[in-house]
Motif scaffolding. Sequence first.
Motif: not given
Length: 507
Positions: A452-464
């Motif tokens: 879940i942490k990895a998915l949240e980080k990937a989501k944030e990186d994609a947003r940036k």
Amino acid sequence: MTTASEMWSNLGSVMAALVFAWAMFKQYFPSQLRTHIEAYAHKAVGHIYPYIHIKFPEFAGERLERCEVFTAIQNYLSGSASARARRLKAESIKDSRSLVLSMDENEEVVDEFEGVKLWWSSNLIVSQKPTFSWFSSSEDRRFYTLTFHRSQRELIMGSYIKHVLEKGKVVAAENRKRKLFTNNPSSNWGHYKGGKWSHVAFKHPSTFDTLAMEPSKKRQIMNDLLKFRRGKEYYERIGKAWKRGYLLYGPPGTGKSTMIAAMANFLNYDVYDLELTTVKDNTELRKLLIETSEKSIIVIEDIDCSLDLTGQRKTKKQEKDDDEEKADPVKKMAKGGEESKVTLSGLLNFIDGLWSACGDEKIIVFTTNFVEKLDPALIRRGRMDKRIEMSYCCFESFKVLARNYLGIESHPLFTRVKLLLEETEMTPADVAENLMLKSDDENEEACLEGLIKALEKAKEDARKKSEEEAAAARVIAEEEGLQKLSEREHENGGSGCAKEVKENGVV
């Protein structure tokens, strides 16, 4: 009254007289007369003796190669008729997963086909002279003999022998080990014992049960493979070679190689991993194709990187570099020696040309990360019959991975994972890495929280990244607007420019 001893004595006298008469006949009768008498004798025996014998030798041909028919009969008898034999012989045959049982020499068994009885016997002729042949330590010859009543000639010669050969091939396919082949460099074929291909045992554990993919998509692929495997008569009827092409495309880490392994295990096929860059030219490519076996999958991974097969023209710089390499042998050697001369045309003939009909039941698989780079002629229908997109991990794929790695079917954290997978792109390989237990103290809940942490980080990186790309696009748009305005000013000679700038709000 004649006693038993007198009967045996009389029989012995008769046999001795016959042996003496036969010896005198062979020694003193002229050869031409003897030939005629023997021919009439055989005819007479034929009217009395109603059985026919067919001999199947182990080796045949000028090079005395092992007969496929003999091997098929051996496999058939090991699985059926040999169950009734009293004396068996166990052999460890190359590429077989288990011992092969066959009848011992001079053993006979009875078989039955459509209510007809027939007899199989295993025979051995022992040579009295030694030989120094490379294929055998002696000139001993083994063969099977099939005996049946002459009234059943049509049934045996037609249906039964065909049944034996087909059943023998099935038994061989079930017992054999799957192999993974790779092609040897063309210049070194003479140095390899295996010739054009080298192989190892294929032991990849991937199956469709463990493959991270939507169940409906997996069922569709499995049904397509089954239809192909059972389609011999269909392909013969429509006049096409019994082969099928698959194109697997998608980002790295989406399971393309794992899919190939699952296909091989599902069909029980060998895998030929073809490295095009080591193939000298189109002729060598055809030779490699001829050497592949039936029931096999021929794989060219990363087809877009293997050779320049995109169909696009070279740039002037590429053409200049090629000309320099031809003129400078040292530069050519520095880049790895002579380059492959396999062309797009040669590869197309390899896939569906005349040479593609060499051998039945073959699947050709291409993999690529960038399907748009491939020449349309290479992947059109009829060459790549089925295209399979290997995409990012979805929730159904995640559940397969959770069952494989953690042994769980459900968990309260699954809901959060599902929402994140719908909003985030992550490959099955990255998901699997987060689900893998790192230590004995780690449990499934810790792995899911890490995912879940990895998915949240990937989501944030994609947003940036999306915001940065949008900002860059705005800057480019503004620069293009200023450039157009400048060009228009130049065309108008500067008159009215200040007014236009003011109206457009450009400072």
